[in-house]
Enzyme design. Sequence first.
Site, short mmCIF file in Angstrom:
data_model
loop_
_atom_site.label_atom_id
_atom_site.label_comp_id
_atom_site.label_asym_id
_atom_site.label_seq_id
_atom_site.Cartn_x
_atom_site.Cartn_y
_atom_site.Cartn_z
N HIS A 94 0.84 -1.21 0.00
CA HIS A 94 0.00 0.00 0.00
C HIS A 94 0.88 1.25 0.00
CE1 HIS A 94 -4.02 1.80 1.62
NE2 HIS A 94 -3.33 2.73 0.97
N HIS B 107 1.46 5.14 -1.95
CA HIS B 107 1.01 6.16 -2.91
C HIS B 107 2.25 6.84 -3.49
CE1 HIS B 107 -3.26 5.87 -1.72
NE2 HIS B 107 -2.79 5.65 -0.49
N LEU B 108 2.50 6.60 -4.77
CA LEU B 108 3.69 7.17 -5.40
C LEU B 108 3.39 8.49 -6.11
CD1 LEU B 108 5.54 4.03 -6.82
CD2 LEU B 108 6.08 5.36 -4.78
N HIS C 38 -5.56 -0.88 5.72
CA HIS C 38 -5.40 -0.08 6.93
C HIS C 38 -6.50 -0.24 7.98
CE1 HIS C 38 -7.92 2.52 4.50
NE2 HIS C 38 -6.92 2.95 3.76
N ASN D 121 -6.14 9.20 7.21
CA ASN D 121 -7.41 8.52 7.02
C ASN D 121 -7.17 7.04 6.74
OD1 ASN D 121 -10.14 8.19 6.72
ND2 ASN D 121 -10.14 8.70 4.53
N ASP E 83 0.84 2.60 3.69
CA ASP E 83 -0.04 3.70 3.27
C ASP E 83 0.75 5.01 3.15
OD1 ASP E 83 -2.26 5.09 2.44
OD2 ASP E 83 -3.33 5.00 4.36
#
Lengths: 449, 183, 316
Positions: A63, A65-66, A237, A283, A310
């Site tokens: 998990h 985010h790039l 998550h 979140n 995350d």
Amino acid sequence: MSSDNAASTPYLIRGATLPDGTRTDLVLADGRIAEIGSGLSRAGASVVDAAGLIALPGLVDLHTHLREPGGEQSETILSGSQAAAVGGFTSVFAMANTSPVQDTAGVVDQVLALGEQAGYVTVQPIGAVTVGLAGERLAELGAMATSRARVRVFSDDGFCVSDPLLMRRALEYVKAFDGVVAQHSQEPRLTEKAQMNEGALSSELGMVGWPAVAEESIIARDVLLAEHVGSRLHVCHVSTAGSVDVIRWAKARGIQVTAEATPHHLMLTEDLVVGYDARFKVNPPLRRREDVEALRAGLADGTIDIVATDHAPHPIEAKDCEWDAAANGMVGLESALSVVHASVIDTGLLDWNDIARVLSSTPARIGRLAGQGQGLLVGGPAELTLYDPAASRVFGRGSLAGKSANSPYLEMTLPGRVQATFHRGYATVLDGALRPAAEIAAQGVRTHG
Amino acid sequence: MARIVLNQADITRALTRISHEILESNRGAENLVILGIPTRGVVLARRIAETIARIEPTATDVRVGSLDVTMYRDDLGQTRTRTPTRTQVPGSIDGVTVVLVDDVLYSGRTIRSALDALGDHGRPTIVRLAVLVDRGHRELPIRADFVGKNLPSSTEERINVHLLEVDGDEFVSIDGGAAEDAS
Amino acid sequence: MRHLLSTKGMSRDEAILLLDIAEDMADVANREVKKLPTLRGKTVVNLFFEDSTRTRISFEAAAKRLSADVINFSAKGSSVSKGESLKDTAQTLAAMGADGVVIRHPASGAPHVLAESGWIDAGIINAGDGTHEHPTQALLDAFTIRRRLHRGAARGKGLDGVTVTIVGDVLHSRVARSNLWLLTTLGAHVTFIAPPTLLPMDMSGWPAEAGFDLDAAIDAGPDVVMMLRIQQERMNAAFFPNSREYSRRWGLDDERFGRLAPTTIVMHPGPMNRGLEISSAAADSAGSTVREQVANGVSVRMAALYLLLSGDREDS
Ligand SMILES: [Zn+2]
């Protein structure tokens, strides 16, 4: 030494401690683990003194985010790959909420190619479940599955696939190619304008609460749907004690559900919101101490299968503002192993074998990712990280290798340090320092042919 | 070491003299309002009013009150926040003689503030100033009309005024400064 | 006092000092010249990200009575909606030499962020942040109660043993939160009465009682009843069925008002929905302090501005 020479250089790692506690030497050559044993030698090899270091199989983050394409001011595939390598990762699953969204074969293949060019880690794209993450109609899941990127994990992360019928269809459809739907479990109506965990503290601070039930009710629905249609579900998550209970119940029933916890939910609590420092806005939100304890226990007893970061980079202006206006998310790749170390190793809940499982083999298996998470075996891929468990450091801006600084751990003292990371047999991190991008890109070109 | 310069009897005598002087200059107790500047000026004002009432039995209602000057100070931004005290002006002061009373007259800035404050309450015909001690070092063109004791001092010295109603004991003393260092 | 951000954490001594100074400020309103030179040369900015004419003019009157220069910066619908951030606005105000910033903001904690950010060195007064706090409203409420109970002898006193019942939308009320902390710090007993949907989800940390039954609360004979405003937007969000039912169960109507002791103080932070949370008879009764609250608001805000801006800025 030229990068061409480096490409062919074998590594002799001396005196490393395997996750089971045995001490050994390892030889890496031609992208494989060539030998494991004591007293090894290898002509022409670069020698790495690993006395006191733990050798872990290369970490796999399900998990991440790039941000590229579309959010290059906060992270690129290159900078995110560097953050991953510094954190001991050899593979990351790139979440689909880019711009354009990773909802077609074209976009996922582009992300794959940029990852290969960067060369620090395997970047495995995740495909969106619905077109544009809009939650209205299914994206071309099959096309993404059969593209060069071989997508197996599908997620609208950032948004919940809240429509039960759409969720059912997605779960059913991905069976055609052994896929899994990774759900961001958040009932949207119960969390409108939500800012933090709902409870005594949100009541006092006058912030709109994000109730645990908004997560738990979606997980309960989804595990029942997965059972009904016989599909694989992955829960992103997990953040509440109640969610751990629901997943434990589902697993006892034989439902094919896997679950992840983030390092920050394993360590941090909602009290941090009190100073309105938006670095702590995430979140799902930081929860109570009881939830942290339940997540740790769930990870220890196998209810929670993996740890996933995350990692969510944001530019300064997205955090340097009032709480309500701030973006959700924290960077986490660089700190993940240290935070897990502090949360579950130092508390005696997990050992290093467990770490290899929850941060390498199981995430690779959930994501059906070849060439990763296979452990440290002779003949296996040379994906590993050397970690100094005795180190201690004040985590600072200099500890971050990505583009963004929205880490909740800045100025905190964290245990351990990644000393070296090897991907496809070459070092991406050596002596605790990231190798230069040009050197790594050349390695990437060589090994990907 | 503090040196006593006025004891309780000295203070009483000084206030009695000031009361006589006020009556003399005002030609009686008519149209007289005595306003003390907190904290100790208010106590002194009250005593002067009582003394006047004793001297002039016909002066039944010598009006006495307090005038806080905190909000009018010119050094508000340079010191800790000061806590103001209550202002009580007994009725209108238009057309009367106001006697301002303070314990120590020093730079004159407090009196300047008091004159500004007074102007916001009305327009007295005459304003006079009574102080128990005048220690000199004026920074403004201000002078007392009635003085209990002139006490030339150096700026390093401290003048302490203690009054029974506020402090539980009563004296005026001086300490600090070069004289003490020498001893 | 460096900033006034909340009543939580304010000590009893601090609160009483501010209320006592407000008494002095109230006296100024009865003088020939209703103005003090105290903050001459200081600049106070009213930075309002939400409309609230009542609160803004109250602060404006307070600052002007202390001779400060006042700049009204209505950030709603102006540059802010075009993407100018709180940070940019704060830096603009700092460049203009603002000594004090009175901020009203829809985000809970925004005044705290402004005070802690280093973007601006001014003293910050929270004039209402989201559903968090509205400290000057609570201070004026406490001031009003104290004056009603003690008249001219209010100085130095707390509200020990006073029973205050606060009725209405506690969940969304910054007035309720600020009153909770301030009134209890001053020794009062606070009870909240509301529909279950309009009470915060977890009040375990609140030093107050909570209940749903207004009639029982009325019959308990409180010294003070404070009615909170019901916002129009709550009507359509399923917090309660409709205004008629709300009014019947949680409104201070004529019948309930008639059951209160004649000495009961009836308060409302305004603006009122007459006929909804409070009847006209109650609002206009001798026990009602609604108009006093407005006048007292200026005195309390003068005291707050004085305490924040009169000392040197090192003084915290
Ligand atoms: Zn998510």
